[in-house]
Design a protein around this motif. Sequence first.
Motif, PDB file in Angstrom:
ATOM      1  N   UNK A  41       0.875  -1.273   0.013  1.00 33.51           N
ATOM      2  CA  UNK A  41       0.035   0.043  -0.167  1.00 33.51           C
ATOM      3  C   UNK A  41       0.769   1.155  -0.031  1.00 33.51           C
ATOM      4  N   UNK A  42       2.119   1.367   0.704  1.00 37.53           N
ATOM      5  CA  UNK A  42       2.821   2.186   0.824  1.00 37.53           C
ATOM      6  C   UNK A  42       3.590   2.563  -0.511  1.00 37.53           C
ATOM      7  N   UNK A  43       3.952   1.549  -1.180  1.00 31.58           N
ATOM      8  CA  UNK A  43       4.544   1.843  -2.662  1.00 31.58           C
ATOM      9  C   UNK A  43       3.706   2.284  -3.585  1.00 31.58           C
ATOM     10  N   UNK A  44       2.218   1.864  -3.271  1.00 27.30           N
ATOM     11  CA  UNK A  44       1.237   2.600  -4.254  1.00 27.30           C
ATOM     12  C   UNK A  44       0.863   3.798  -4.076  1.00 27.30           C
ATOM     13  N   UNK A  45       0.917   4.171  -2.784  1.00 25.17           N
ATOM     14  CA  UNK A  45       0.671   5.437  -2.364  1.00 25.17           C
ATOM     15  C   UNK A  45       1.756   6.382  -2.928  1.00 25.17           C
ATOM     16  N   UNK A  46       3.008   5.953  -2.951  1.00 28.74           N
ATOM     17  CA  UNK A  46       4.129   6.823  -3.438  1.00 28.74           C
ATOM     18  C   UNK A  46       4.254   6.737  -4.793  1.00 28.74           C
ATOM     19  N   UNK A  47       3.659   5.687  -5.412  1.00 33.88           N
ATOM     20  CA  UNK A  47       3.528   5.857  -6.954  1.00 33.88           C
ATOM     21  C   UNK A  47       2.509   6.621  -7.401  1.00 33.88           C
ATOM     22  N   UNK A  48       1.491   6.957  -6.789  1.00 29.04           N
ATOM     23  CA  UNK A  48       0.429   7.620  -7.151  1.00 29.04           C
ATOM     24  C   UNK A  48       0.741   9.339  -6.751  1.00 29.04           C
ATOM     25  N   UNK A  49       1.444   9.550  -5.807  1.00 34.88           N
ATOM     26  CA  UNK A  49       1.681  10.838  -5.086  1.00 34.88           C
ATOM     27  C   UNK A  49       2.970  10.894  -4.559  1.00 34.88           C
ATOM     28  N   UNK A  50       4.146  10.887  -5.425  1.00 37.36           N
ATOM     29  CA  UNK A  50       5.499  10.887  -5.248  1.00 37.36           C
ATOM     30  C   UNK A  50       6.154  11.726  -3.952  1.00 37.36           C
ATOM     31  N   UNK A  51       5.441  12.767  -3.986  1.00 38.09           N
ATOM     32  CA  UNK A  51       5.778  13.523  -2.651  1.00 38.09           C
ATOM     33  C   UNK A  51       5.107  13.557  -1.443  1.00 38.09           C
ATOM     34  N   UNK A  52       4.471  12.157  -1.221  1.00 35.43           N
ATOM     35  CA  UNK A  52       3.559  12.053  -0.072  1.00 35.43           C
ATOM     36  C   UNK A  52       4.752  11.415   1.063  1.00 35.43           C
ATOM     37  N   UNK A  53       4.477  11.640   2.296  1.00 29.19           N
ATOM     38  CA  UNK A  53       5.242  11.315   3.279  1.00 29.19           C
ATOM     39  C   UNK A  53       4.853  10.318   4.204  1.00 29.19           C
ATOM     40  N   UNK A  54       5.512   9.338   4.389  1.00 36.36           N
ATOM     41  CA  UNK A  54       4.919   7.890   5.101  1.00 36.36           C
ATOM     42  C   UNK A  54       5.518   7.563   6.124  1.00 36.36           C
ATOM     43  N   UNK A  55       4.921   7.228   7.242  1.00 34.96           N
ATOM     44  CA  UNK A  55       5.672   6.849   8.666  1.00 34.96           C
ATOM     45  C   UNK A  55       5.025   5.474   9.041  1.00 34.96           C
ATOM     46  N   UNK A  56       5.808   4.369   9.309  1.00 29.50           N
ATOM     47  CA  UNK A  56       5.239   3.187   9.902  1.00 29.50           C
ATOM     48  C   UNK A  56       5.335   3.196  11.182  1.00 29.50           C
ATOM     49  N   UNK A  57       4.265   2.762  11.909  1.00 32.68           N
ATOM     50  CA  UNK A  57       4.330   2.505  13.289  1.00 32.68           C
ATOM     51  C   UNK A  57       4.345   1.055  13.744  1.00 32.68           C
ATOM     52  N   UNK A  58       5.261   0.214  14.421  1.00 36.87           N
ATOM     53  CA  UNK A  58       4.992  -1.141  14.608  1.00 36.87           C
ATOM     54  C   UNK A  58       5.275  -1.266  16.154  1.00 36.87           C
ATOM     55  N   UNK A  73      11.265   2.629   4.246  1.00 33.90           N
ATOM     56  CA  UNK A  73      10.518   3.578   4.943  1.00 33.90           C
ATOM     57  C   UNK A  73      10.833   3.658   6.543  1.00 33.90           C
ATOM     58  N   UNK A  74      10.631   4.969   7.071  1.00 35.03           N
ATOM     59  CA  UNK A  74      11.015   5.122   8.546  1.00 35.03           C
ATOM     60  C   UNK A  74       9.903   4.547   9.354  1.00 35.03           C
ATOM     61  N   UNK A  75      10.370   3.756  10.466  1.00 37.71           N
ATOM     62  CA  UNK A  75       9.371   3.147  11.457  1.00 37.71           C
ATOM     63  C   UNK A  75       9.722   3.643  13.006  1.00 37.71           C
ATOM     64  N   UNK A  76       8.549   3.854  13.568  1.00 32.73           N
ATOM     65  CA  UNK A  76       8.785   3.971  14.944  1.00 32.73           C
ATOM     66  C   UNK A  76       8.144   2.795  15.840  1.00 32.73           C
ATOM     67  N   UNK A  77       8.767   2.506  16.897  1.00 28.74           N
ATOM     68  CA  UNK A  77       8.253   1.292  17.579  1.00 28.74           C
ATOM     69  C   UNK A  77       7.718   1.601  18.752  1.00 28.74           C
ATOM     70  N   UNK A  78       6.455   0.848  19.104  1.00 32.89           N
ATOM     71  CA  UNK A  78       5.921   0.911  20.387  1.00 32.89           C
ATOM     72  C   UNK A  78       6.175  -0.190  21.376  1.00 32.89           C
ATOM     73  N   UNK A  79       6.113   0.122  22.600  1.00 30.38           N
ATOM     74  CA  UNK A  79       6.511  -0.832  23.751  1.00 30.38           C
ATOM     75  C   UNK A  79       5.077  -1.559  24.054  1.00 30.38           C
ATOM     76  N   UNK A  80       4.688  -2.540  23.211  1.00 31.65           N
ATOM     77  CA  UNK A  80       3.260  -3.043  23.422  1.00 31.65           C
ATOM     78  C   UNK A  80       3.432  -4.521  23.211  1.00 31.65           C
ATOM     79  N   UNK A  81       2.354  -5.151  23.751  1.00 32.43           N
ATOM     80  CA  UNK A  81       2.357  -6.703  23.175  1.00 32.43           C
ATOM     81  C   UNK A  81       0.905  -7.088  23.291  1.00 32.43           C
TER      82      UNK A  81
END
Length: 381
Positions: A41-58, A73-81
């Motif tokens: 999905x991120x690749x598709x968003x970037x292809x359709x709108x190249x200047x979009x900013x995407x951040x993952x959270x995991x 892609x950049x990713x931020x991690x949460x302390x979660x289980x």
Amino acid sequence: MSESQNKVLGNQRPSTGGVRGGRIIIAGGGTGGHIFPAVAIAHALRKLQPNIEILFVGAKGKMEMEKVPQAGYNIKGLDIAGFNRSSLIKNIGLPFKLIKSFWQVRSIIKSFQPNAVIGVGGYSSFPVLRYAQTQGIATFIHEANSFAGKANIMLGKNASKIFVATDGMEKFFPAEKIMITGNPVRQNIVNNTISRNAGIEFFELDPAKKTVFVTGGSLGAKGINEAIDASISAFAKNNVQLIWQTGKPYAEKASALAVENKNIWANSFITQMEYAYSAADVVISRAGAMSVAELCVAKKPVVFVPFPFAAEDHQTANAQNLVNKQAGLMIKDSEAKEKLVPTVIALAHDEQQQNMLKENIAKLAITNADEVVAREILRII
């Protein structure tokens, strides 16, 4: 725009205007079944709108923390289980982790200022979407399975749009918010042109032999691995060779077997799955939604062994849907040691049945779900 869509969008931030970029958070992970569609999905968003900013959270310590940066892609991690069903004592710290994760999410969202948040499932998805909804940020859910998870059902009430893989999901979500898109599949599988011989050569096996590809998903599958191990000699006796993705827990044992048997290639993880699909005459697989979606695109005869402890037994529902359409076979995990290898060897030598399964599973393939999802998100925000 319909009245129902106006209601959905009523309390949200102004549109990005389509061409001005925008900022999107994609939340979730835990397994390849969540990570790979999220990246698609991120690749598709970037292809359709190249200047979009995407951040993952995991979730910290989960495979997304490695796989997402590898995808660029950049990713931020949460302390979660998640809730541990097998050991209740391990859940003692869960409320504290959940509270901490909400504070982390608050900080991430205030800093990044997203126009939209997309949830793909996994531990980290819930707190990110829940907080975004309290802030009036557009939220989108991708529900890959035919049986929705409890967290997604809760989040669906306030989501802008819910992308689903199959029909009949009105029993989980508001009907006016549902859009049937199918499941995003990695482009290297959608665009795969590798020949069978090239696939076989990649694994240094024999093109004259029938080839079975065994995969339990990105984390492996204990029931499948033990069933293969228990009848390992039957493959060589029947002139069948194996490509065996084991997952980390079984990798050492399977690698030892591969050293002793020239008809076996084994490893914990296969990065270039397109070669494995190209080489395979028959596939053994769990029945997670993304595995099913990829196998439909790969057009392979499959014997499914659903993971019996999946939430609401959704893997059995996924597999049964294909069995009903004569697009796959299914063996219960509890019967795998006895039935799996004989069933697979019989199928490997039955080209008529293989062709029927290939023809029927190919009818279910969806190759552009990532683009459909991306276009709808950009249209709304």
